[in-house]
Design an enzyme around this catalytic site. Structure first.
Site, PDB file in Angstrom:
ATOM      1  N   TYR A   1      13.939 -19.536   3.375  1.00  0.00           N
ATOM      2  CA  TYR A   1      15.392 -20.203   3.882  1.00  0.00           C
ATOM      3  C   TYR A   1      16.404 -20.128   2.878  1.00  0.00           C
ATOM      4  O   TYR A   1      17.777 -19.151   3.132  1.00  0.00           O
ATOM      5  CB  TYR A   1      15.407 -20.788   5.173  1.00  0.00           C
ATOM      6  CG  TYR A   1      16.456 -20.797   5.580  1.00  0.00           C
ATOM      7  CD1 TYR A   1      16.778 -20.683   6.818  1.00  0.00           C
ATOM      8  CD2 TYR A   1      17.217 -22.537   5.249  1.00  0.00           C
ATOM      9  CE1 TYR A   1      18.026 -21.707   7.970  1.00  0.00           C
ATOM     10  CE2 TYR A   1      18.420 -23.096   6.122  1.00  0.00           C
ATOM     11  CZ  TYR A   1      18.865 -22.088   6.855  1.00  0.00           C
ATOM     12  OH  TYR A   1      19.746 -22.258   7.717  1.00  0.00           O
TER      13      TYR A   1
ATOM     14  N   ARG B   1      24.955 -19.826  21.567  1.00  0.00           N
ATOM     15  CA  ARG B   1      24.933 -21.243  20.518  1.00  0.00           C
ATOM     16  C   ARG B   1      25.419 -22.079  19.704  1.00  0.00           C
ATOM     17  O   ARG B   1      25.369 -21.123  18.461  1.00  0.00           O
ATOM     18  CB  ARG B   1      23.004 -21.668  21.715  1.00  0.00           C
ATOM     19  CG  ARG B   1      21.577 -21.264  20.427  1.00  0.00           C
ATOM     20  CD  ARG B   1      20.836 -21.612  20.489  1.00  0.00           C
ATOM     21  NE  ARG B   1      19.672 -21.731  19.607  1.00  0.00           N
ATOM     22  CZ  ARG B   1      18.565 -20.545  19.823  1.00  0.00           C
ATOM     23  NH1 ARG B   1      18.326 -19.477  20.363  1.00  0.00           N
ATOM     24  NH2 ARG B   1      18.369 -20.618  18.357  1.00  0.00           N
TER      25      ARG B   1
ATOM     26  N   SER C   1      24.270 -22.594   3.837  1.00  0.00           N
ATOM     27  CA  SER C   1      23.959 -23.662   4.153  1.00  0.00           C
ATOM     28  C   SER C   1      23.524 -24.636   3.032  1.00  0.00           C
ATOM     29  O   SER C   1      23.409 -24.533   1.687  1.00  0.00           O
ATOM     30  CB  SER C   1      22.238 -23.370   4.678  1.00  0.00           C
ATOM     31  OG  SER C   1      21.462 -24.853   4.221  1.00  0.00           O
TER      32      SER C   1
ATOM     33  N   LEU D   1      19.245  -9.121  14.470  1.00  0.00           N
ATOM     34  CA  LEU D   1      19.644  -9.011  12.989  1.00  0.00           C
ATOM     35  C   LEU D   1      18.959  -8.044  11.948  1.00  0.00           C
ATOM     36  O   LEU D   1      18.933  -7.734  10.797  1.00  0.00           O
ATOM     37  CB  LEU D   1      20.602  -9.914  12.917  1.00  0.00           C
ATOM     38  CG  LEU D   1      22.058 -10.567  12.761  1.00  0.00           C
ATOM     39  CD1 LEU D   1      22.711  -9.356  12.248  1.00  0.00           C
ATOM     40  CD2 LEU D   1      22.176 -11.017  13.924  1.00  0.00           C
TER      41      LEU D   1
HETATM   42  P1  NAI Z   1      20.445 -21.953  16.473  1.00  0.00           P
HETATM   43  O1  NAI Z   1      18.878 -21.545  16.112  1.00  0.00           O
HETATM   44  O2  NAI Z   1      21.051 -23.036  17.497  1.00  0.00           O
HETATM   45  O3  NAI Z   1      21.073 -20.973  16.498  1.00  0.00           O
HETATM   46  C1  NAI Z   1      20.688 -19.743  15.727  1.00  0.00           C
HETATM   47  C2  NAI Z   1      21.321 -18.281  16.226  1.00  0.00           C
HETATM   48  O4  NAI Z   1      21.107 -17.005  15.588  1.00  0.00           O
HETATM   49  C3  NAI Z   1      21.452 -18.457  18.018  1.00  0.00           C
HETATM   50  O5  NAI Z   1      22.152 -17.581  18.454  1.00  0.00           O
HETATM   51  C4  NAI Z   1      20.220 -17.134  17.977  1.00  0.00           C
HETATM   52  O6  NAI Z   1      20.323 -16.244  18.897  1.00  0.00           O
HETATM   53  C5  NAI Z   1      20.808 -16.316  16.402  1.00  0.00           C
HETATM   54  N1  NAI Z   1      19.638 -15.652  16.446  1.00  0.00           N
HETATM   55  C6  NAI Z   1      18.579 -15.732  15.612  1.00  0.00           C
HETATM   56  N2  NAI Z   1      18.114 -14.386  15.163  1.00  0.00           N
HETATM   57  C7  NAI Z   1      18.647 -13.865  16.157  1.00  0.00           C
HETATM   58  C8  NAI Z   1      18.539 -12.040  15.541  1.00  0.00           C
HETATM   59  N3  NAI Z   1      17.099 -11.987  14.726  1.00  0.00           N
HETATM   60  N4  NAI Z   1      19.523 -11.317  15.824  1.00  0.00           N
HETATM   61  C9  NAI Z   1      20.712 -12.092  16.606  1.00  0.00           C
HETATM   62  N5  NAI Z   1      20.695 -13.381  16.902  1.00  0.00           N
HETATM   63  C10 NAI Z   1      19.935 -13.783  16.537  1.00  0.00           C
HETATM   64  O7  NAI Z   1      21.050 -22.165  14.830  1.00  0.00           O
HETATM   65  P2  NAI Z   1      22.310 -23.221  14.510  1.00  0.00           P
HETATM   66  O8  NAI Z   1      21.976 -25.026  13.807  1.00  0.00           O
HETATM   67  O9  NAI Z   1      23.643 -23.199  15.632  1.00  0.00           O
HETATM   68  O10 NAI Z   1      22.896 -22.600  13.479  1.00  0.00           O
HETATM   69  C11 NAI Z   1      24.289 -21.463  12.645  1.00  0.00           C
HETATM   70  C12 NAI Z   1      23.630 -21.241  11.456  1.00  0.00           C
HETATM   71  O11 NAI Z   1      23.902 -22.562  11.004  1.00  0.00           O
HETATM   72  C13 NAI Z   1      22.382 -20.375  10.766  1.00  0.00           C
HETATM   73  O12 NAI Z   1      22.788 -19.226  10.026  1.00  0.00           O
HETATM   74  C14 NAI Z   1      21.919 -21.630   9.944  1.00  0.00           C
HETATM   75  O13 NAI Z   1      21.218 -21.321   9.397  1.00  0.00           O
HETATM   76  C15 NAI Z   1      22.860 -22.621   9.788  1.00  0.00           C
HETATM   77  N6  NAI Z   1      22.716 -23.973   8.983  1.00  0.00           N
HETATM   78  C16 NAI Z   1      22.333 -24.377  10.551  1.00  0.00           C
HETATM   79  C17 NAI Z   1      22.951 -25.724   9.409  1.00  0.00           C
HETATM   80  C18 NAI Z   1      22.307 -27.207  11.048  1.00  0.00           C
HETATM   81  O14 NAI Z   1      22.283 -27.924  10.328  1.00  0.00           O
HETATM   82  N7  NAI Z   1      22.393 -26.823  11.937  1.00  0.00           N
HETATM   83  C19 NAI Z   1      22.499 -26.696   9.044  1.00  0.00           C
HETATM   84  C20 NAI Z   1      23.068 -24.699   7.367  1.00  0.00           C
HETATM   85  C21 NAI Z   1      22.664 -24.271   8.083  1.00  0.00           C
END
Ligand code: NAI
Length: 243
Positions: A151, A13, A138, A61
């Site tokens: 984080y 996602r 981030s 992970l």
């Molecule tokens: P989200 O929460 O929508 O998606 C996170 C994804 O990581 C999901 O597919 C989830 O299943 C996976 N995930 C989490 N823990 C896991 C684990 N232990 N093993 C395998 N998969 C795991 O988050 P989003 O917003 O798409 O974020 C993606 C990346 O971008 C993250 O690293 C987040 O920290 C970073 N990010 C997001 C921002 C935002 O505003 N949404 C801003 C800055 C960075």
């Protein structure tokens, strides 16, 4: 345009899903990795419907064994030339009251998990003398943020890891870059309340939140031949929120 194999963590996602779709649209075979098989299948289906090639592997992970098993499956598909370390979690709280397990969970998933994935792909990339490693950090990894010590430490750690590996792996033609997204509309930010959203919006010069696709286009660029001379860089995709 060369077609390669890309491995994207957290591809079920949000930003990871958008990055996988974008890499597939550039002609790469994409291996989608996350915990939820059903959601992975949905992303894979979306890629195939658009004419792309997608495989799925389950990965947690936070577990070194799971990472090893996932990459063993990936190696059956071929050599991973592009690794996108995208998966990440938050366990927010003020430092004084932060539970050691919340500190550990975030560091293990966001930083150690990414490092262990990198270790899994290095041999293949070195042999091919071509590789792209893209770490999704981030904006707060650069700016700091109250209530997110774990984080922020994990994301600042990813930036340090990126720079060290860029130096270490440059002679093998492996580039290592970080992307620091600002506020992107995904499940991760959907949980934030209206006052927080308003405060953030006021701090963004472009006066809007970002979309996952806007991070995905940076991933596609860094993964491509056009970005061959970019390594150790931190690409800010944040609407000007932190300069
Ligand atoms: P989200 O929460 O929508 O998606 C996170 C994804 O990581 C999901 O597919 C989830 O299943 C996976 N995930 C989490 N823990 C896991 C684990 N232990 N093993 C395998 N998969 C795991 O988050 P989003 O917003 O798409 O974020 C993606 C990346 O971008 C993250 O690293 C987040 O920290 C970073 N990010 C997001 C921002 C935002 O505003 N949404 C801003 C800055 C960075």
């Amino acid at each position: 345009m060369s077609s390669r194999i890309a491995f994207v963590t957290g591809a079920s996602r949000g930003i990871g899903r958008a990055a996988a779709l974008s890499l597939a649209s550039a002609g790469h075979t994409v291996i989608l990795a996350a915990r939820d098989q059903q959601k992975l299948d949905e992303t894979a289906q979306a890629i195939r419907q658009a004419g792309g090639i997608a495989h799925t592997v389950q990965i947690d992970l936070s577990s070194p064994d799971s990472i090893q098993q996932a990459f063993a499956k990936a190696k059956e598909i071929g050599t991973v030339s592009i690794l996108v370390n995208n998966a990440g979690i938050t366990r927010d709280g003020l430092a004084m009251r932060m539970k050691p397990e919340d500190w550990a969970a975030v560091l293990n998933t966001n930083l150690t998990g990414a490092f262990l994935c990198i270790q899994q792909v290095l041999q293949g990339m070195m042999k091919e003398r071509w590789g792209r490693i893209i770490n999704i950090a981030s904006v707060v990894g650069e700016s700091g943020n109250a209530g997110q010590a774990n984080y922020v430490a994990s994301k600042a750690g990813l930036v340090g890891l990126t720079k060290s590996l860029a130096i270490e792996l440059g002679s093998r033609n492996i580039t290592v870059n970080a992307i620091t997204p600002g506020f992107i509309e995904t499940d991760m930010t959907a949980v934030l309340g209206e006052p927080v959203r308003e405060k953030m919006l006021a701090a963004i010069p472009l006066k809007r939140f970002g979309q996952p696709e806007e991070v995905a286009s940076a991933v596609k660029f860094l993964a491509g031949d056009e970005a061959a001379y970019i390594t150790g860089s931190v690409l800010r995709v944040n609407g000007g929120m932190y300069l």
